[in-house]
Design a protein around this motif. Sequence first.
Motif, short mmCIF file in Angstrom:
data_model
loop_
_atom_site.label_atom_id
_atom_site.label_comp_id
_atom_site.label_asym_id
_atom_site.label_seq_id
_atom_site.Cartn_x
_atom_site.Cartn_y
_atom_site.Cartn_z
N SER A 1 -29.77 1.10 47.90
CA SER A 1 -30.04 0.06 48.89
C SER A 1 -31.11 -0.88 48.36
CB SER A 1 -30.45 0.72 50.21
OG SER A 1 -31.75 1.27 50.06
N VAL A 2 -31.32 -1.90 49.08
CA VAL A 2 -32.29 -2.92 48.68
C VAL A 2 -33.69 -2.32 48.73
CG1 VAL A 2 -33.22 -5.19 49.31
CG2 VAL A 2 -30.83 -4.71 49.55
N GLY A 3 -34.01 -1.50 49.67
CA GLY A 3 -35.34 -0.88 49.79
C GLY A 3 -35.61 0.05 48.61
N GLU A 4 -34.54 0.80 48.21
CA GLU A 4 -34.73 1.70 47.07
C GLU A 4 -34.92 0.91 45.79
OE1 GLU A 4 -31.27 4.09 47.10
OE2 GLU A 4 -32.05 5.44 48.63
N LEU A 5 -34.17 -0.20 45.63
CA LEU A 5 -34.30 -1.05 44.45
C LEU A 5 -35.68 -1.68 44.40
CD1 LEU A 5 -32.84 -2.18 41.99
CD2 LEU A 5 -32.13 -4.10 43.41
N ALA A 6 -36.20 -2.12 45.52
CA ALA A 6 -37.53 -2.71 45.57
C ALA A 6 -38.58 -1.66 45.23
CB ALA A 6 -37.81 -3.30 46.95
N LEU B 1 -38.11 0.96 43.34
CA LEU B 1 -37.99 1.24 41.92
C LEU B 1 -38.69 0.16 41.10
CD1 LEU B 1 -36.77 3.17 39.85
CD2 LEU B 1 -34.74 1.73 39.86
N ILE B 2 -38.54 -1.09 41.45
CA ILE B 2 -39.18 -2.20 40.72
C ILE B 2 -40.70 -2.11 40.84
CG2 ILE B 2 -39.47 -4.72 40.69
CD1 ILE B 2 -36.54 -4.97 41.43
N VAL B 3 -41.16 -1.80 42.03
CA VAL B 3 -42.61 -1.67 42.23
C VAL B 3 -43.13 -0.51 41.41
CG1 VAL B 3 -44.39 -1.11 43.94
CG2 VAL B 3 -42.63 -2.77 44.48
N ALA B 4 -42.41 0.61 41.36
CA ALA B 4 -42.84 1.78 40.60
C ALA B 4 -42.89 1.47 39.12
CB ALA B 4 -41.93 2.96 40.88
N VAL B 5 -41.88 0.76 38.59
CA VAL B 5 -41.87 0.40 37.17
C VAL B 5 -43.03 -0.56 36.88
CG1 VAL B 5 -40.55 -0.84 35.40
CG2 VAL B 5 -39.42 0.82 36.83
N GLY B 6 -43.26 -1.53 37.78
CA GLY B 6 -44.38 -2.49 37.61
C GLY B 6 -45.72 -1.77 37.56
#
Length: 159
Positions: free
Chosen positions: A2-7, A9-14
């Motif tokens: 979902s969009v929340g999970e993708l967001a 994941l991006i925050v975690a990688v950042g």
Amino acid sequence: MSVGELAGLIVAVGWAVLVTLLAVVLVRLSKVLREATVLVSAVTEQAVPLLSDASDAVRSAHQQLERVDDITANVQDAAANANALSSTVAATLGGPLVKMAAFSYGVRKAVGKQQAGLTLPQQSAEHEALARMIRAEVRAATAPRRGGLLSRVRRAVKG
């Protein structure tokens, strides 16, 4: 996904990239601080002996200046003594020497005129004029000087 999970994941990688960059910066900063510490300790180790040597040099220069001051004072005393001695000799021997020189000058003139076939002045006017000239020369030569020892003593006593 979902969009929340993708967001998330991006925050975690950042955050992971940011923490990694901060870790690299901190490691480099710690190396710089270690090198600065080593440099400061080396400068401190070299500065202490240099300051000690500089202190010794200043102490030695001060001692030499004290010696030069003593020498200068001694030279001033010697110069004052030499000046006083020369004034005393001039005052003591000056008057009689001038009188003797004036007398010898008159005798030489008289002998020179006599040898040249001339005679000493016989007329009273010429004789008087010659006597006045000799007296004037003797007075001028024996006149008291202002820079003599006696005048200095008088000035010192008058205060």
